[in-house]
Design a protein around this motif. Structure first.
Motif, PDB file in Angstrom:
ATOM      1  N   ARG A   1      56.238  54.549  73.701  1.00 48.85           N
ATOM      2  CA  ARG A   1      55.700  55.894  73.873  1.00 48.85           C
ATOM      3  C   ARG A   1      54.311  55.984  73.274  1.00 48.85           C
ATOM      4  O   ARG A   1      54.018  55.357  72.262  1.00 48.85           O
ATOM      5  CB  ARG A   1      56.599  56.915  73.202  1.00 48.85           C
TER       6      ARG A   1
ATOM      7  N   MET B   1      49.737  61.923  74.476  1.00 51.83           N
ATOM      8  CA  MET B   1      48.866  62.299  75.590  1.00 51.83           C
ATOM      9  C   MET B   1      47.434  62.431  75.092  1.00 51.83           C
ATOM     10  O   MET B   1      47.197  62.809  73.947  1.00 51.83           O
ATOM     11  CB  MET B   1      49.319  63.625  76.189  1.00 51.83           C
TER      12      MET B   1
ATOM     13  N   GLU C   1      57.281  63.696  82.376  1.00 51.16           N
ATOM     14  CA  GLU C   1      56.719  62.351  82.278  1.00 51.16           C
ATOM     15  C   GLU C   1      55.211  62.375  82.130  1.00 51.16           C
ATOM     16  O   GLU C   1      54.709  62.948  81.183  1.00 51.16           O
ATOM     17  CB  GLU C   1      57.187  61.495  83.443  1.00 51.16           C
ATOM     18  N   ASP C   2      54.473  61.783  83.079  1.00 49.99           N
ATOM     19  CA  ASP C   2      53.030  61.630  82.909  1.00 49.99           C
ATOM     20  C   ASP C   2      52.224  62.687  83.660  1.00 49.99           C
ATOM     21  O   ASP C   2      51.092  62.459  84.050  1.00 49.99           O
ATOM     22  CB  ASP C   2      52.593  60.232  83.333  1.00 49.99           C
TER      23      ASP C   2
ATOM     24  N   LYS D   1      48.715  63.946  87.734  1.00 49.87           N
ATOM     25  CA  LYS D   1      49.139  62.787  86.958  1.00 49.87           C
ATOM     26  C   LYS D   1      48.116  62.560  85.838  1.00 49.87           C
ATOM     27  O   LYS D   1      46.908  62.754  86.035  1.00 49.87           O
ATOM     28  CB  LYS D   1      49.230  61.549  87.838  1.00 49.87           C
ATOM     29  N   HIS D   2      48.596  62.191  84.696  1.00 53.65           N
ATOM     30  CA  HIS D   2      47.735  61.980  83.524  1.00 53.65           C
ATOM     31  C   HIS D   2      46.579  61.030  83.821  1.00 53.65           C
ATOM     32  O   HIS D   2      45.451  61.256  83.416  1.00 53.65           O
ATOM     33  CB  HIS D   2      48.589  61.455  82.367  1.00 53.65           C
ATOM     34  N   ASN D   3      46.851  59.955  84.580  1.00 52.44           N
ATOM     35  CA  ASN D   3      45.781  58.968  84.846  1.00 52.44           C
ATOM     36  C   ASN D   3      44.780  59.435  85.896  1.00 52.44           C
ATOM     37  O   ASN D   3      43.804  58.752  86.151  1.00 52.44           O
ATOM     38  CB  ASN D   3      46.378  57.612  85.223  1.00 52.44           C
TER      39      ASN D   3
ATOM     40  N   LEU E   1      53.535  59.866  76.719  1.00 45.60           N
ATOM     41  CA  LEU E   1      53.451  58.973  77.872  1.00 45.60           C
ATOM     42  C   LEU E   1      54.383  57.802  77.627  1.00 45.60           C
ATOM     43  O   LEU E   1      54.518  57.342  76.493  1.00 45.60           O
ATOM     44  CB  LEU E   1      52.039  58.410  78.024  1.00 45.60           C
TER      45      LEU E   1
END
Length: 92
Positions: A52, A55, A6-7, A84-86, A45
């Motif tokens: 979608r 990234m 996932e992220d 996490k990506h964020n 993402l």
């Protein structure tokens, strides 16, 4: 090899230099590193609306992240961070 889902982003931590460019020796710190090299990312993402998106980071990028955001894992006797990506603040 580990593959984040996932992220999440798999990062190899980069230890901070203990000496500055001018030769000042910095004291040891027990804080987690906040810089690392991206080892693996998920394909996309999933946004809140269900669509979608690609990234913002890719394998090989050097990223900066919040000090307390990563989870540490050990795989094949190496330490990695899952972030996490964020939580990624910037990239080189």
């Amino acid at each position: 090899m580990l593959k984040p889902i996932e992220d999440h982003v798999l990062v190899e931590p980069i230890e901070q230099e203990s000496t500055t460019k001018s030769g000042i020796i910095l004291p040891d710190s027990k804080e987690k590193p906040n810089k690392g090299k991206v080892i693996a990312v998920w394909q996309w993402l999933i946004l809140e609306n269900g669509q979608r998106s690609s990234m913002d980071v890719s394998e090989g990028d050097i990223v900066y992240f919040s000090t307390y955001s990563p989870d540490e894992v050990e795989f094949e006797w190496k330490k990695y961070l899952i972030i996490k990506h964020n939580s990624i603040l910037a990239k080189e």
